[in-house]
Write a protein that holds these residues in place. Structure first.
Motif, PDB file in Angstrom:
ATOM      1  N   ARG A  31       0.816  -1.219   0.000  1.00 17.54           N
ATOM      2  CA  ARG A  31       0.000   0.000   0.000  1.00 17.54           C
ATOM      3  C   ARG A  31       0.852   1.272   0.000  1.00 17.54           C
ATOM      4  NH1 ARG A  31      -4.830  -0.664   4.230  1.00 17.54           N
ATOM      5  NH2 ARG A  31      -5.718   1.003   2.951  1.00 17.54           N
ATOM      6  N   TRP A  32       2.109   1.165   0.389  1.00 10.24           N
ATOM      7  CA  TRP A  32       3.009   2.325   0.339  1.00 10.24           C
ATOM      8  C   TRP A  32       3.768   2.412  -0.988  1.00 10.24           C
ATOM      9  CZ3 TRP A  32       2.583   0.355   5.486  1.00 10.24           C
ATOM     10  CH2 TRP A  32       2.196   1.288   6.428  1.00 10.24           C
ATOM     11  N   VAL A  33       3.549   1.478  -1.886  1.00  7.86           N
ATOM     12  CA  VAL A  33       4.382   1.349  -3.079  1.00  7.86           C
ATOM     13  C   VAL A  33       3.662   1.899  -4.308  1.00  7.86           C
ATOM     14  CG1 VAL A  33       5.591  -0.296  -4.562  1.00  7.86           C
ATOM     15  CG2 VAL A  33       5.487  -0.683  -2.086  1.00  7.86           C
ATOM     16  N   PRO A  34       4.313   2.785  -5.081  1.00  9.21           N
ATOM     17  CA  PRO A  34       3.686   3.287  -6.316  1.00  9.21           C
ATOM     18  C   PRO A  34       3.536   2.182  -7.361  1.00  9.21           C
ATOM     19  CG  PRO A  34       5.952   4.062  -6.144  1.00  9.21           C
ATOM     20  CD  PRO A  34       5.636   3.396  -4.839  1.00  9.21           C
ATOM     21  N   ASP A  35       2.694   2.448  -8.361  1.00 13.72           N
ATOM     22  CA  ASP A  35       2.322   1.410  -9.322  1.00 13.72           C
ATOM     23  C   ASP A  35       3.474   0.893 -10.173  1.00 13.72           C
ATOM     24  OD1 ASP A  35      -0.269   1.518  -8.453  1.00 13.72           O
ATOM     25  OD2 ASP A  35      -0.972   2.849 -10.070  1.00 13.72           O
ATOM     26  N   VAL A 220       8.229   2.912   7.617  1.00 13.31           N
ATOM     27  CA  VAL A 220       9.630   3.302   7.457  1.00 13.31           C
ATOM     28  C   VAL A 220      10.394   2.279   6.630  1.00 13.31           C
ATOM     29  CG1 VAL A 220       9.620   4.667   9.580  1.00 13.31           C
ATOM     30  CG2 VAL A 220      10.422   2.285   9.658  1.00 13.31           C
ATOM     31  N   THR A 221       9.962   1.003   6.677  1.00 10.04           N
ATOM     32  CA  THR A 221      10.594  -0.016   5.839  1.00 10.04           C
ATOM     33  C   THR A 221      10.442   0.329   4.369  1.00 10.04           C
ATOM     34  OG1 THR A 221      10.177  -1.762   7.478  1.00 10.04           O
ATOM     35  CG2 THR A 221      10.614  -2.462   5.219  1.00 10.04           C
ATOM     36  N   MET A 222       9.220   0.633   3.961  1.00 11.29           N
ATOM     37  CA  MET A 222       8.968   0.943   2.558  1.00 11.29           C
ATOM     38  C   MET A 222       9.533   2.305   2.173  1.00 11.29           C
ATOM     39  SD  MET A 222       7.570  -1.537   0.894  1.00 11.29           S
ATOM     40  CE  MET A 222       8.939  -2.365   1.706  1.00 11.29           C
ATOM     41  N   TRP A 223       9.429   3.265   3.064  1.00  9.85           N
ATOM     42  CA  TRP A 223       9.948   4.614   2.785  1.00  9.85           C
ATOM     43  C   TRP A 223      11.444   4.568   2.498  1.00  9.85           C
ATOM     44  CZ3 TRP A 223      13.466   7.392   5.917  1.00  9.85           C
ATOM     45  CH2 TRP A 223      13.657   8.744   5.559  1.00  9.85           C
ATOM     46  N   THR A 224      12.201   3.864   3.340  1.00 13.61           N
ATOM     47  CA  THR A 224      13.653   3.853   3.153  1.00 13.61           C
ATOM     48  C   THR A 224      14.067   2.956   1.992  1.00 13.61           C
ATOM     49  OG1 THR A 224      15.733   3.792   4.387  1.00 13.61           O
ATOM     50  CG2 THR A 224      14.242   1.944   4.745  1.00 13.61           C
ATOM     51  N   ALA A 225      13.341   1.844   1.763  1.00 13.93           N
ATOM     52  CA  ALA A 225      13.674   0.971   0.635  1.00 13.93           C
ATOM     53  C   ALA A 225      13.409   1.675  -0.692  1.00 13.93           C
ATOM     54  CB  ALA A 225      12.870  -0.325   0.721  1.00 13.93           C
ATOM     55  N   LEU A 226      12.261   2.336  -0.794  1.00 13.08           N
ATOM     56  CA  LEU A 226      11.946   3.061  -2.029  1.00 13.08           C
ATOM     57  C   LEU A 226      12.923   4.217  -2.246  1.00 13.08           C
ATOM     58  CD1 LEU A 226       8.077   3.053  -1.616  1.00 13.08           C
ATOM     59  CD2 LEU A 226       9.317   2.004  -3.523  1.00 13.08           C
ATOM     60  N   VAL A 231      12.790   6.551  -5.363  1.00 13.50           N
ATOM     61  CA  VAL A 231      11.334   6.599  -5.510  1.00 13.50           C
ATOM     62  C   VAL A 231      10.706   7.006  -4.184  1.00 13.50           C
ATOM     63  CG1 VAL A 231       9.266   5.218  -6.001  1.00 13.50           C
ATOM     64  CG2 VAL A 231      11.366   4.833  -7.309  1.00 13.50           C
ATOM     65  N   SER A 232       9.618   7.769  -4.238  1.00 16.99           N
ATOM     66  CA  SER A 232       8.913   8.206  -3.034  1.00 16.99           C
ATOM     67  C   SER A 232       7.794   7.236  -2.681  1.00 16.99           C
ATOM     68  CB  SER A 232       8.316   9.604  -3.233  1.00 16.99           C
ATOM     69  OG  SER A 232       9.337  10.555  -3.458  1.00 16.99           O
ATOM     70  N   ALA A 233       7.642   6.954  -1.394  1.00 19.39           N
ATOM     71  CA  ALA A 233       6.525   6.144  -0.929  1.00 19.39           C
ATOM     72  C   ALA A 233       5.235   6.948  -1.045  1.00 19.39           C
ATOM     73  CB  ALA A 233       6.748   5.715   0.522  1.00 19.39           C
ATOM     74  N   VAL A 234       4.111   6.243  -1.139  1.00 23.77           N
ATOM     75  CA  VAL A 234       2.811   6.897  -1.231  1.00 23.77           C
ATOM     76  C   VAL A 234       1.997   6.558   0.006  1.00 23.77           C
ATOM     77  CG1 VAL A 234       2.799   6.890  -3.745  1.00 23.77           C
ATOM     78  CG2 VAL A 234       1.833   4.952  -2.513  1.00 23.77           C
ATOM     79  N   GLY A 235       1.111   7.472   0.403  1.00 25.88           N
ATOM     80  CA  GLY A 235       0.276   7.236   1.575  1.00 25.88           C
ATOM     81  C   GLY A 235      -0.561   8.454   1.887  1.00 25.88           C
ATOM     82  N   PRO A 236      -1.729   8.266   2.517  1.00 25.92           N
ATOM     83  CA  PRO A 236      -2.658   9.366   2.764  1.00 25.92           C
ATOM     84  C   PRO A 236      -2.249  10.233   3.954  1.00 25.92           C
ATOM     85  CG  PRO A 236      -3.550   7.346   3.679  1.00 25.92           C
ATOM     86  CD  PRO A 236      -2.252   6.978   3.013  1.00 25.92           C
ATOM     87  N   TYR A 237      -1.830  11.455   3.688  1.00 22.31           N
ATOM     88  CA  TYR A 237      -1.596  12.481   4.708  1.00 22.31           C
ATOM     89  C   TYR A 237      -0.820  11.943   5.908  1.00 22.31           C
ATOM     90  CZ  TYR A 237      -2.497  17.025   6.839  1.00 22.31           C
ATOM     91  OH  TYR A 237      -2.349  18.276   7.377  1.00 22.31           O
ATOM     92  N   GLN A 238       0.388  11.482   5.663  1.00 18.51           N
ATOM     93  CA  GLN A 238       1.276  10.992   6.713  1.00 18.51           C
ATOM     94  C   GLN A 238       2.489  11.915   6.781  1.00 18.51           C
ATOM     95  OE1 GLN A 238       2.147   6.818   5.950  1.00 18.51           O
ATOM     96  NE2 GLN A 238       0.021   6.446   5.338  1.00 18.51           N
ATOM     97  N   ALA A 239       2.863  12.329   7.978  1.00 19.32           N
ATOM     98  CA  ALA A 239       3.887  13.352   8.134  1.00 19.32           C
ATOM     99  C   ALA A 239       5.210  12.960   7.486  1.00 19.32           C
ATOM    100  CB  ALA A 239       4.102  13.663   9.616  1.00 19.32           C
TER     101      ALA A 239
END
Length: 300
Positions: A31-35, A220-226, A231-239
């Motif tokens: 869910r944090w990963v772009p298409d 944070v796992t997906m954010w740092t891996a991407l 590549v930027s992680a995706v997600g609804p209004y997360q700081a």
């Protein structure tokens, strides 16, 4: 109907994910990963032990991680990550870096871990004082606090569930209740530990309620891996992901440099909450694990 004019699927970039044998939340990571990015998951070998410091060490042995990464090399991912919080903090900062080196040696590929991503994320949002909540026992929660202290972070409050199995069964309600109990005055952020704890949908709710950034293990796992492949992680209004959300909390997004701390384990006791696979049933207190929650030296 001839669809060949479409030219085939969108070209994908891959990230190899090494997960513990009992990891059950594959879909949450996606869910944090772009298409245009594909996750390729593999798991460590099964071991008949509960979630304890010993398990964290066993599943994070360097040869275990190397073997897992080798299973991914045929599909040539752009990076690999170890999606396990306890396994990547149990041996401290040097241990986390050694795990990354062991995984990266196989490729060689950019290699990250959940706990390394946590430190990078706290630095990204300029935070040093953090509350932590975990599904773990006291001993594993202590080890997380040691890891954060070594990285120059102060744990201002914490709570834990005392679970040793089937952590993925904890519902959002259990996560939210534990978060409210673990955040103390003075915390600049909240970290929800364990990649087997569901958090995606609860993060915006907790940030709106607590008015501080909320980081989770899978986030944070997906954010740092991407980020390791640009590549930027995706997600609804997360700081962590959204500068607008960050600005709304008074965070300018400036990075802070994280230096090794002089102080080590603070040894704060945690709070035993109802086991979330049966919220109506409280787990038996474990020998030597007192119930209650503290911030600093004051019980609350």
């Amino acid at each position: 109907m001839d669809i060949t004019f479409l030219g085939g699927p969108v070209p994908q970039r891959g990230i190899g994910v090494v997960a513990p044998f009992d990891f059950a939340l594959d879909r949450e990571l996606w869910r944090w990963v772009p298409d245009d990015v594909c996750l390729h998951l593999t798991r460590t070998p099964f071991v008949p032990v509960e979630v304890t410091p010993d398990m964290a060490r066993i599943i994070s042995e360097h040869e275990t991680l190397r073997m897992a990464v080798r299973t991914l090399t045929a599909i040539r991912p752009g990076a690999v990550t170890y999606a396990c919080t306890s396994g990547s903090f149990i041996s401290g900062l040097l241990g986390e870096r050694a795990m990354c080196a062991a995984m990266g040696d196989v490729g060689p590929l950019p290699a990250t871990t959940t706990s390394g991503g946590l430190i990078d994320a706290l630095s990204e949002i300029g935070v040093r004082k953090v509350a932590v909540i975990t599904p773990y026992t006291k001993s594993l929660t202590d080890a997380l606090e040691d890891f954060l202290a070594e990285a120059g972070m102060t744990v201002t409050g914490r709570s834990y569930l005392g679970l040793t199995r089937e952590i993925w069964r904890v519902p959002y309600q259990g996560v939210a209740e534990m978060a409210r109990s673990g955040v103390a005055e003075g915390a600049d952020a909240l970290f929800i530990s364990c990649t087997n704890l569901p958090t995606y949908d609860v993060i915006p709710q907790l940030e709106a309620e607590l008015r501080i950034p909320v980081l989770s293990a899978n986030q944070v796992t997906m954010w740092t891996a991407l980020r390791s492949i640009g590549v930027s992680a995706v997600g609804p209004y997360q700081a962590l992901l959204d500068p607008v959300a960050r600005a709304g909390m008074g965070l300018a997004g400036a990075r802070c440099e994280v230096a090794p701390a002089e102080l080590r384990a603070l040894g704060l006791p945690g709070q035993e909450l109802p086991a979330a696979d049966e919220l109506s049933r409280s787990p038996e207190p474990r020998q030597g694990e007192a119930s209650g929650t503290q911030t600093g030296t004051q019980a609350w």
